[in-house]
Write a protein that holds these residues in place. Structure first.
Motif, PDB file in Angstrom:
ATOM      1  N   LYS A   9       0.867  -1.174   0.000  1.00  0.00           N
ATOM      2  CA  LYS A   9       0.000   0.000   0.000  1.00  0.00           C
ATOM      3  C   LYS A   9       0.903   1.223   0.000  1.00  0.00           C
ATOM      4  O   LYS A   9       1.956   1.218   0.633  1.00  0.00           O
ATOM      5  CB  LYS A   9      -0.847   0.036   1.277  1.00  0.00           C
ATOM      6  CG  LYS A   9      -1.943  -0.998   1.309  1.00  0.00           C
ATOM      7  CD  LYS A   9      -2.803  -0.810   2.556  1.00  0.00           C
ATOM      8  CE  LYS A   9      -3.893  -1.861   2.626  1.00  0.00           C
ATOM      9  NZ  LYS A   9      -3.338  -3.231   2.726  1.00  0.00           N
ATOM     10  N   THR A  10       0.473   2.267  -0.704  1.00  0.00           N
ATOM     11  CA  THR A  10       1.261   3.505  -0.650  1.00  0.00           C
ATOM     12  C   THR A  10       0.857   4.263   0.614  1.00  0.00           C
ATOM     13  O   THR A  10      -0.177   3.984   1.206  1.00  0.00           O
ATOM     14  CB  THR A  10       0.994   4.374  -1.893  1.00  0.00           C
ATOM     15  OG1 THR A  10      -0.410   4.613  -1.958  1.00  0.00           O
ATOM     16  CG2 THR A  10       1.476   3.677  -3.149  1.00  0.00           C
ATOM     17  N   LYS A  11       1.731   5.197   0.995  1.00  0.00           N
ATOM     18  CA  LYS A  11       1.464   5.970   2.221  1.00  0.00           C
ATOM     19  C   LYS A  11       1.425   7.453   1.886  1.00  0.00           C
ATOM     20  O   LYS A  11       2.175   7.927   1.043  1.00  0.00           O
ATOM     21  CB  LYS A  11       2.579   5.745   3.244  1.00  0.00           C
ATOM     22  CG  LYS A  11       2.701   4.325   3.773  1.00  0.00           C
ATOM     23  CD  LYS A  11       3.906   4.272   4.731  1.00  0.00           C
ATOM     24  CE  LYS A  11       4.333   2.861   5.055  1.00  0.00           C
ATOM     25  NZ  LYS A  11       3.302   2.059   5.724  1.00  0.00           N
ATOM     26  N   ILE A  27       9.677   4.934   0.771  1.00  0.00           N
ATOM     27  CA  ILE A  27       8.794   4.393   1.815  1.00  0.00           C
ATOM     28  C   ILE A  27       7.342   4.656   1.426  1.00  0.00           C
ATOM     29  O   ILE A  27       6.495   3.763   1.453  1.00  0.00           O
ATOM     30  CB  ILE A  27       9.121   5.003   3.194  1.00  0.00           C
ATOM     31  CG1 ILE A  27      10.500   4.534   3.665  1.00  0.00           C
ATOM     32  CG2 ILE A  27       8.039   4.639   4.220  1.00  0.00           C
ATOM     33  CD1 ILE A  27      11.034   5.262   4.893  1.00  0.00           C
ATOM     34  N   ARG A  28       7.060   5.894   0.995  1.00  0.00           N
ATOM     35  CA  ARG A  28       5.669   6.225   0.628  1.00  0.00           C
ATOM     36  C   ARG A  28       5.188   5.388  -0.552  1.00  0.00           C
ATOM     37  O   ARG A  28       4.033   4.989  -0.621  1.00  0.00           O
ATOM     38  CB  ARG A  28       5.561   7.723   0.301  1.00  0.00           C
ATOM     39  CG  ARG A  28       5.663   8.588   1.560  1.00  0.00           C
ATOM     40  CD  ARG A  28       5.413  10.046   1.230  1.00  0.00           C
ATOM     41  NE  ARG A  28       4.205  10.188   0.446  1.00  0.00           N
ATOM     42  CZ  ARG A  28       4.043  11.034  -0.570  1.00  0.00           C
ATOM     43  NH1 ARG A  28       5.019  11.841  -0.925  1.00  0.00           N
ATOM     44  NH2 ARG A  28       2.905  11.083  -1.234  1.00  0.00           N
ATOM     45  N   GLY A  29       6.078   5.098  -1.491  1.00  0.00           N
ATOM     46  CA  GLY A  29       5.707   4.319  -2.671  1.00  0.00           C
ATOM     47  C   GLY A  29       5.617   2.822  -2.412  1.00  0.00           C
ATOM     48  O   GLY A  29       5.263   2.055  -3.306  1.00  0.00           O
ATOM     49  N   GLY A  30       5.952   2.382  -1.202  1.00  0.00           N
ATOM     50  CA  GLY A  30       5.873   0.953  -0.888  1.00  0.00           C
ATOM     51  C   GLY A  30       7.083   0.166  -1.366  1.00  0.00           C
ATOM     52  O   GLY A  30       6.990  -1.035  -1.616  1.00  0.00           O
ATOM     53  N   TYR A  31       8.242   0.829  -1.510  1.00  0.00           N
ATOM     54  CA  TYR A  31       9.447   0.150  -2.018  1.00  0.00           C
ATOM     55  C   TYR A  31      10.327  -0.405  -0.904  1.00  0.00           C
ATOM     56  O   TYR A  31      10.974  -1.434  -1.081  1.00  0.00           O
ATOM     57  CB  TYR A  31      10.278   1.121  -2.859  1.00  0.00           C
ATOM     58  CG  TYR A  31       9.720   1.341  -4.244  1.00  0.00           C
ATOM     59  CD1 TYR A  31       8.621   2.168  -4.449  1.00  0.00           C
ATOM     60  CD2 TYR A  31      10.279   0.702  -5.346  1.00  0.00           C
ATOM     61  CE1 TYR A  31       8.098   2.359  -5.719  1.00  0.00           C
ATOM     62  CE2 TYR A  31       9.764   0.883  -6.623  1.00  0.00           C
ATOM     63  CZ  TYR A  31       8.674   1.714  -6.798  1.00  0.00           C
ATOM     64  OH  TYR A  31       8.165   1.889  -8.052  1.00  0.00           O
ATOM     65  N   ILE A  32      10.430   0.364   0.177  1.00  0.00           N
ATOM     66  CA  ILE A  32      11.346  -0.053   1.246  1.00  0.00           C
ATOM     67  C   ILE A  32      10.688   0.122   2.611  1.00  0.00           C
ATOM     68  O   ILE A  32       9.709   0.855   2.747  1.00  0.00           O
ATOM     69  CB  ILE A  32      12.682   0.749   1.227  1.00  0.00           C
ATOM     70  CG1 ILE A  32      12.425   2.258   1.412  1.00  0.00           C
ATOM     71  CG2 ILE A  32      13.447   0.494  -0.066  1.00  0.00           C
ATOM     72  CD1 ILE A  32      13.712   3.087   1.588  1.00  0.00           C
ATOM     73  N   LEU A  43      11.060  -4.150  -0.034  1.00  0.00           N
ATOM     74  CA  LEU A  43       9.760  -4.787  -0.244  1.00  0.00           C
ATOM     75  C   LEU A  43       9.682  -5.205  -1.721  1.00  0.00           C
ATOM     76  O   LEU A  43      10.608  -4.902  -2.474  1.00  0.00           O
ATOM     77  CB  LEU A  43       8.671  -3.793   0.164  1.00  0.00           C
ATOM     78  CG  LEU A  43       8.827  -3.299   1.621  1.00  0.00           C
ATOM     79  CD1 LEU A  43       7.754  -2.273   1.972  1.00  0.00           C
ATOM     80  CD2 LEU A  43       8.787  -4.473   2.605  1.00  0.00           C
ATOM     81  N   PRO A  44       8.612  -5.903  -2.133  1.00  0.00           N
ATOM     82  CA  PRO A  44       8.604  -6.439  -3.509  1.00  0.00           C
ATOM     83  C   PRO A  44       8.999  -5.446  -4.602  1.00  0.00           C
ATOM     84  O   PRO A  44       9.803  -5.783  -5.483  1.00  0.00           O
ATOM     85  CB  PRO A  44       7.165  -6.909  -3.668  1.00  0.00           C
ATOM     86  CG  PRO A  44       6.758  -7.302  -2.291  1.00  0.00           C
ATOM     87  CD  PRO A  44       7.422  -6.312  -1.366  1.00  0.00           C
TER      88      PRO A  44
END
Ligand code: ATP
Ligand code: MG
Length: 422
Positions: A9-11, A27-32, A43-44
């Protein structure tokens, strides 16, 4: 990847303690995921970007005839004592640990000693050299300040390559070869225009090492750049006598900030001599082995790419490293739109185009914002409205225009557009 089946999920917000723009975006994009200062998990989506960068590096290293290995992270103290690099007064950013028995161990921060020692068993005569090995691996450094996100980690991913050569000439020839391979790598990840070979301190024989510096305001380094000659000098060693030696003019140089994305070090025979390594030449004479080490910051590159290309809506990945090439979103619950989206998802997957399929039950605005924040190069949208207008809406992440593509040819057109991006 179907969004409905992924935990990502994005933040809206990054954690308050994260100051680095690259890490905030990732982090906001759901990468790490941030574990602690200077330590991040992938993350994936982040894992895919990291792997894409690593793969480009791997291809260029293999192309010049080097072999991939994976050295151990745990390192014996005795080995590092031989080269006088165990003492904290000599190397100040070690992480060290102990066996239950009390035996001290080091946590690998670089691998000159380990590689040389392992290869010792394979080197007898001139016929056994040169040797070129590399690895892509997590390194551990107890960095004093870790406030720059992926740019300066306490645990980070590095490509480190080591060469063992019979002579300074053989070493120098490889040095130039790997230098061109590095430039290819930086071009392929999208930083070719702004990355420059840079004279820096350290380095046996020549008196300097060669860094690869990418121009960026967030850089910790200051370099003096000759744009015409495409070469720079690190401020650390910038002085008149050096400029004279390397044929640069003070008037042609501009002072700029830059990020060190890679470096290559001539090490001479310092480590190999300390480890008692030699070879017998054609006459059976005992000779010293000339060594070099060559690093690239894989995770630093990821952080730099994230921060360098981002805009006010989020990440903007160069297509070569993007985790997915296409963000496919279905905006309506109508059967025709759903079926059209499913069909395109299937044919893009079959064509080998990495696609995120946003099949969730979310508002269109949410899906558009995610596609932008995640920085996927192409956005392909289908809805009742788009089908009435003639098919799918296609938009590049870097452009504002939207084009309509007929449903009948959408897969082929997207495949072609993806090809032209990379
Ligand atoms: P720096 O000058 O940035 O501290 P270094 O000169 O110690 O780096 P090397 O030990 O040669 O660098 O490492 C090779 C490459 O690994 C560097 O060029 C850089 O791209 C990357 N790197 C080094 N330290 C870090 C770190 N703490 N976090 C992320 N990448 C790093
Ligand atoms: Mg450095």
């Amino acid at each position: 990847m179907r969004r409905s089946q992924s935990f990502i999920k994005t933040k809206k917000q990054a954690p308050a303690d994260e100051q680095a723009h690259n890490a905030q975006l990732l982090i906001r994009g759901g990468y790490i995921h941030k574990e602690m200062a200077g330590v991040y998990s992938y993350l994936p989506l982040g894992k895919r970007v990291l792997d894409n960068i690593a793969q480009i590096v791997r291809e260029e290293m293999n192309a010049i005839g080097t072999e991939e290995v994976q050295m151990s992270v745990l390192q014996p103290k005795e080995l590092w004592e031989k080269t006088n690099r165990w003492d904290d007064n000599v190397v100040d950013n070690w992480f060290k640990t102990k066996l239950k028995s009390g035996t001290e161990l080091g946590v690998g921060l670089t691998h000159e000693e380990a590689v040389a020692d392992a290869l010792h068993d394979y080197i007898f005569s001139y016929k056994d050299l040169p040797i070129y090995v590399y690895q892509i691996q997590n390194k551990f450094r107890n960095e004093l300040r870790a406030k720059s996100g992926l740019l300066r980690g306490r645990e980070f991913v590095m490509k480190d390559l080591y060469s063992l050569s019979r002579s300074q000439e053989e070493h120098d020839a490889f040095y130039e070869k790997i230098s061109s391979a590095y430039l290819k790598i930086f071009s392929r990840v999208g930083l070719g225009d702004i990355t420059y070979p840079t004279y820096a301190s350290g380095g046996y024989f020549s008196g300097f090492s060669r860094e690869f510096q990418t121009l960026s305001e967030i850089g910790e380094d200051t370099i003096y750049l000759d744009k015409q000659k495409r070469v720079a000098v690190n401020k650390e060693i910038y002085e008149y006598s050096l400029l004279e030696k390397i044929g640069l003019n003070k008037e042609d140089l501009v002072e700029v900030k830059a990020v060190e994305v890679g470096n290559i070090f001539p090490l001479g025979t310092k480590y190999t001599d300390a480890l008692g390594m030699h070879f017998a030449d054609e006459q059976g004479q005992k000779k010293s082995i000339t060594m070099g080490s060559y690093g690239i910051g894989i995770s630093r590159l990821m952080g730099l790419l994230a921060e360098h290309f981002a805009d006010e809506h989020g990440l903007v990945w160069p297509a070569n490293v993007a985790p997915y090439k296409v963000y496919l979103a279905n905006l309506s619950d109508s059967e025709p739109a759903k079926q059209a989206a499913e069909a395109v998802y299937r044919s893009l997957s079959e064509a080998g185009v990495a696609t995120i399929y946003d099949d969730r039950n979310e508002r269109p605005g949410e899906k558009f914002a995610d596609a932008d924040l995640m920085g996927i190069p192409l956005r392909l949208v289908v809805s009742e409205k788009s089908l009435q207008a003639g098919g799918f809406e296609l938009k590049y992440r870097t452009k504002s225009e939207v084009e309509i593509i007929p449903a009948t040819s959408v897969s082929q057109q997207v495949v072609d557009k993806v090809k032209s991006l990379i």
